[in-house]
Design an enzyme around this catalytic site. Structure first.
Site, PDB file in Angstrom:
ATOM      1  N   CYS A  59      39.410  37.613  37.556  1.00 18.06           N
ATOM      2  CA  CYS A  59      39.745  37.967  36.326  1.00 18.06           C
ATOM      3  C   CYS A  59      41.033  38.374  35.986  1.00 18.06           C
ATOM      4  O   CYS A  59      41.430  37.770  34.864  1.00 18.06           O
ATOM      5  CB  CYS A  59      38.676  38.860  35.870  1.00 18.06           C
ATOM      6  SG  CYS A  59      37.094  38.524  36.350  1.00 18.06           S
ATOM      7  N   SER A  60      41.750  39.123  36.620  1.00 21.47           N
ATOM      8  CA  SER A  60      43.071  39.327  36.149  1.00 21.47           C
ATOM      9  C   SER A  60      44.213  38.280  36.626  1.00 21.47           C
ATOM     10  O   SER A  60      45.448  38.518  35.985  1.00 21.47           O
ATOM     11  CB  SER A  60      43.630  40.648  37.047  1.00 21.47           C
ATOM     12  OG  SER A  60      42.596  41.899  36.491  1.00 21.47           O
TER      13      SER A  60
END
Length: 172
Positions: A59-60
């Site tokens: 996600c990052s």
């Protein structure tokens, strides 16, 4: 069935292109006690990006693409990009700060702290073995006038291929 197999089995998306978003559920952007953002009946063209969890490595790595390409999305008529994570608002706000999300005024980070919105749009899966409960599949919806015009859903939660900002940008 292994945990990875469970994730793969659960990732088949339920939202169809052409579906109207009418969940009746509000999300939290800036107040941990008050859900104040509705994604129902959005006007204009918007992008909704669902992610399994703030601060997770995939996600990052995915979300910065939406921040860095925010201007290009705007040139294609996208008024706002909403990042929706099944996390509390404190965590989502800290993640936004860590990713320099405030640098793009049209990118909003929303907490779906109960997972209710994620479930309502058919994008919930059981990630108990890794993330402690139900989380969001990795998806991106292009929404125009409250209707999902394009839906991108990853086959595997850790993958960032079809939902990568560059892929979504090419498709609109």
């Amino acid at each position: 069935m292994s945990f990875t197999d469970k994730i793969k089995a659960a990732i088949k998306g339920d939202v169809k292109e052409g579906a109207k978003l009418e969940t009746g559920i509000k999300l939290k952007e800036s107040n941990p006690e008050n859900a104040d953002v509705s994604l129902d009946n959005l006007t204009g063209k918007t992008i909704i990006v669902g992610v399994p969890g703030a601060f997770t490595p995939p996600c990052s790595s995915q979300v910065p693409g939406y921040i860095s390409h925010a201007g290009e999305f705007a040139q294609k008529g996208v008024q706002a990009i909403y990042i929706v994570a099944v996390n509390d608002q404190f965590t989502v706000a800290a993640w936004k700060e860590k990713l320099n999300g405030a640098s793009a005024a049209n990118v909003h980070f929303l907490a779906d702290d109960t997972g209710a919105f994620t479930k309502a749009v058919g994008q919930s899966f059981d990630a108990t073995g890794l993330l402690g409960g139900h989380r969001s599949k990795r998806y991106a919806f292009v929404v125009e006038g409250g209707v999902v015009r394009k839906a991108f859903v990853e086959d595997n939660a850790p993958d960032v291929t079809v939902t990568a900002a560059e892929n979504v940008l090419k498709a609109i």
